[in-house]
Design a protein around this motif. Sequence first.
Motif, PDB file in Angstrom:
ATOM      1  N   GLY A   1      76.581  71.583  49.964  1.00  0.00           N
ATOM      2  CA  GLY A   1      76.835  71.625  48.537  1.00  0.00           C
ATOM      3  C   GLY A   1      76.383  70.356  47.835  1.00  0.00           C
ATOM      4  O   GLY A   1      75.766  70.406  46.770  1.00  0.00           O
ATOM      5  N   THR A   2      76.669  69.232  48.445  1.00  0.00           N
ATOM      6  CA  THR A   2      76.337  67.971  47.772  1.00  0.00           C
ATOM      7  C   THR A   2      74.825  67.831  47.570  1.00  0.00           C
ATOM      8  O   THR A   2      74.383  67.196  46.612  1.00  0.00           O
ATOM      9  CB  THR A   2      76.957  66.770  48.532  1.00  0.00           C
ATOM     10  OG1 THR A   2      76.967  65.648  47.672  1.00  0.00           O
ATOM     11  CG2 THR A   2      76.230  66.443  49.821  1.00  0.00           C
ATOM     12  N   THR A   3      74.018  68.443  48.411  1.00  0.00           N
ATOM     13  CA  THR A   3      72.558  68.362  48.206  1.00  0.00           C
ATOM     14  C   THR A   3      72.149  69.170  46.975  1.00  0.00           C
ATOM     15  O   THR A   3      71.194  68.813  46.284  1.00  0.00           O
ATOM     16  CB  THR A   3      71.776  68.862  49.441  1.00  0.00           C
ATOM     17  OG1 THR A   3      72.059  70.247  49.672  1.00  0.00           O
ATOM     18  CG2 THR A   3      72.091  68.077  50.697  1.00  0.00           C
ATOM     19  N   ALA A   4      72.874  70.259  46.715  1.00  0.00           N
ATOM     20  CA  ALA A   4      72.576  71.054  45.515  1.00  0.00           C
ATOM     21  C   ALA A   4      72.939  70.262  44.260  1.00  0.00           C
ATOM     22  O   ALA A   4      72.236  70.307  43.245  1.00  0.00           O
ATOM     23  CB  ALA A   4      73.351  72.372  45.555  1.00  0.00           C
ATOM     24  N   VAL A   5      74.054  69.512  44.341  1.00  0.00           N
ATOM     25  CA  VAL A   5      74.472  68.691  43.199  1.00  0.00           C
ATOM     26  C   VAL A   5      73.473  67.547  42.991  1.00  0.00           C
ATOM     27  O   VAL A   5      73.039  67.276  41.858  1.00  0.00           O
ATOM     28  CB  VAL A   5      75.907  68.148  43.413  1.00  0.00           C
ATOM     29  CG1 VAL A   5      76.284  67.148  42.335  1.00  0.00           C
ATOM     30  CG2 VAL A   5      76.903  69.308  43.444  1.00  0.00           C
ATOM     31  N   GLU A   6      73.076  66.887  44.072  1.00  0.00           N
ATOM     32  CA  GLU A   6      72.110  65.784  43.950  1.00  0.00           C
ATOM     33  C   GLU A   6      70.819  66.273  43.279  1.00  0.00           C
ATOM     34  O   GLU A   6      70.268  65.610  42.406  1.00  0.00           O
ATOM     35  CB  GLU A   6      71.771  65.189  45.326  1.00  0.00           C
ATOM     36  CG  GLU A   6      72.922  64.482  46.030  1.00  0.00           C
ATOM     37  CD  GLU A   6      73.309  63.135  45.419  1.00  0.00           C
ATOM     38  OE1 GLU A   6      72.587  62.630  44.541  1.00  0.00           O
ATOM     39  OE2 GLU A   6      74.367  62.602  45.808  1.00  0.00           O
TER      40      GLU A   6
ATOM     41  N   VAL B   1      76.679  73.884  35.775  1.00  0.00           N
ATOM     42  CA  VAL B   1      77.937  74.426  36.301  1.00  0.00           C
ATOM     43  C   VAL B   1      77.874  74.342  37.822  1.00  0.00           C
ATOM     44  O   VAL B   1      76.952  74.864  38.453  1.00  0.00           O
ATOM     45  CB  VAL B   1      78.198  75.872  35.840  1.00  0.00           C
ATOM     46  CG1 VAL B   1      79.356  76.485  36.626  1.00  0.00           C
ATOM     47  CG2 VAL B   1      78.525  75.899  34.351  1.00  0.00           C
ATOM     48  N   ASP B   2      78.835  73.627  38.390  1.00  0.00           N
ATOM     49  CA  ASP B   2      78.938  73.526  39.848  1.00  0.00           C
ATOM     50  C   ASP B   2      79.796  74.698  40.318  1.00  0.00           C
ATOM     51  O   ASP B   2      81.020  74.693  40.167  1.00  0.00           O
ATOM     52  CB  ASP B   2      79.579  72.179  40.218  1.00  0.00           C
ATOM     53  CG  ASP B   2      79.706  72.018  41.730  1.00  0.00           C
ATOM     54  OD1 ASP B   2      79.554  73.026  42.453  1.00  0.00           O
ATOM     55  OD2 ASP B   2      79.984  70.886  42.181  1.00  0.00           O
ATOM     56  N   ASP B   3      79.116  75.723  40.861  1.00  0.00           N
ATOM     57  CA  ASP B   3      79.814  76.938  41.299  1.00  0.00           C
ATOM     58  C   ASP B   3      79.886  76.986  42.824  1.00  0.00           C
ATOM     59  O   ASP B   3      79.968  78.070  43.412  1.00  0.00           O
ATOM     60  CB  ASP B   3      79.085  78.178  40.747  1.00  0.00           C
ATOM     61  CG  ASP B   3      80.034  79.131  40.027  1.00  0.00           C
ATOM     62  OD1 ASP B   3      81.223  78.776  39.866  1.00  0.00           O
ATOM     63  OD2 ASP B   3      79.605  80.221  39.624  1.00  0.00           O
ATOM     64  N   ILE B   4      79.886  75.826  43.434  1.00  0.00           N
ATOM     65  CA  ILE B   4      79.854  75.752  44.899  1.00  0.00           C
ATOM     66  C   ILE B   4      81.115  76.357  45.510  1.00  0.00           C
ATOM     67  O   ILE B   4      81.040  77.087  46.498  1.00  0.00           O
ATOM     68  CB  ILE B   4      79.619  74.281  45.327  1.00  0.00           C
ATOM     69  CG1 ILE B   4      78.152  73.932  45.051  1.00  0.00           C
ATOM     70  CG2 ILE B   4      80.014  74.039  46.782  1.00  0.00           C
ATOM     71  CD1 ILE B   4      77.799  72.483  45.170  1.00  0.00           C
ATOM     72  N   GLN B   5      82.271  76.076  44.910  1.00  0.00           N
ATOM     73  CA  GLN B   5      83.511  76.622  45.461  1.00  0.00           C
ATOM     74  C   GLN B   5      83.952  77.889  44.748  1.00  0.00           C
ATOM     75  O   GLN B   5      84.503  78.787  45.374  1.00  0.00           O
ATOM     76  CB  GLN B   5      84.630  75.564  45.411  1.00  0.00           C
ATOM     77  CG  GLN B   5      85.856  75.998  46.148  1.00  0.00           C
ATOM     78  CD  GLN B   5      86.820  74.882  46.542  1.00  0.00           C
ATOM     79  OE1 GLN B   5      87.980  75.135  46.696  1.00  0.00           O
ATOM     80  NE2 GLN B   5      86.361  73.673  46.713  1.00  0.00           N
TER      81      GLN B   5
END
Length: 430
Positions: free
Chosen positions: A116-121, A241-245
């Motif tokens: 997930g953090t790679t998608a945010v980065e 929008v962070d929809d990871i969770q």
Amino acid sequence: MAVAHPVSDVFERVESEVRSYCRCWPALFDRAHGSTLYDEHHRPYLDFFSGAGALNYGHNNPVLKRALLDYIERDGITHALDMSTAAKRTFLETFQETVLEPRELPYKVMFPGPAGTTAVEAALKLARKVKGREGIVFFSNAFHGMSLGSLAVTGNASKRAGAGVPLVHATPMPYDDRSDGRARGFHWFDRLLASEGSGLDIPAAVIVETVQGEGGINVARAEWLHDLAQLCRRRDMLMIVDDIQMGCGRTGRFFSFEEAGITPDIVTLSKSVSGYGLPMAMTLFRPELDVWEPGEHNGTFRGFNPAFVTATAALEEYWSDGWLEKQTLARGERVEQVLRAVAADRPGSALDVRGRGLAWGMEFADPSRATAVCARAFELGLLLETSGPQDQVAKLLPPLTIADEELEHGLVLFSRAVRETEPPRSVGRR
Ligand code: PLP
């Protein structure tokens, strides 16, 4: 019942002190199926944790497992960086037909890395590159990941402290907070953006979760998200929008922002997107934002093809019609009903009950109670974790595919855990 401890101390001897979940759940897990994990003594644990949101369709889901086994059996490609593969082609076609087109979402898709953090980065990098600005606005109690860029837009003080360097180019704003009964909008944020003297440079983007999972199951109102989207448009900021969770159906619809009727500029997905707990992440963005040079963002584990295979099977199984969404909303109502009854029974200890879809939290007046409730639940055979900056919220995240009887059983165990951790009532003064 006495809790069986791991038979080996290899974890203590060899593995770093950094591990955490094993401290809350001192069992040695061996097998899992559907909504149940089993330890090596075959003791079952009902799962209200779902791999922190990575197992929305349960453990070893038989439909996904069949697709995966067939793929491995025929020597399908496993590792491929960003080479074109048959598995990726099928996934992209299915994602477009099943998810993007029915929602009229125009996004291009990028695979930024396994987590997930790679998608945010990638989302933050892209926003900065598109806008030519450094700043990002994030919200109090946000959680976006543990790498430095993501940590800079994460609120939690103890997680931020681990960075060891200044976390810069990010400004916090208050999340949709109605704890004092008043709904606040973006008046202050807008004033800061409007004023030449505020000290806030126009940011490249804002990043937001529609429901803060790690931050304590804080639910933003649809109007608040809608107003934020409008503010972004008006002030020329991108909305991430962070929809990871909360994506992949956790709140009902495939994307958690659909309810608010908004189309974010950039969306991050991971966790349940592979459906099987296999590492996979995606950053989606409007086509006009696709200003990447070839190879400008890369990574060895972007094309883990078994994850494409299970992700495709999950979309076909659960998203070609609307039954899962309806079932999630109906089950969510049931969870809410039970939690509100538990809270009403204990007005002094449960401060708040909140959630959407099948993501629910109960906040306790005494923050240590949430940890005690999760510990007691574990003893009773139920896995759930705490969330929030003080770990003051017991968080219920059952698999979306959980059977009705299992859901009911889990709610009974949760209610028992709350009851059995109740401090003795003090005797009133005479
Ligand atoms: N964003 C959100 C909203 C999350 O909940 C998480 C993880 O909990 C992340 C990002 C980071 O994902 P990962 O742990 O896969 O890097």
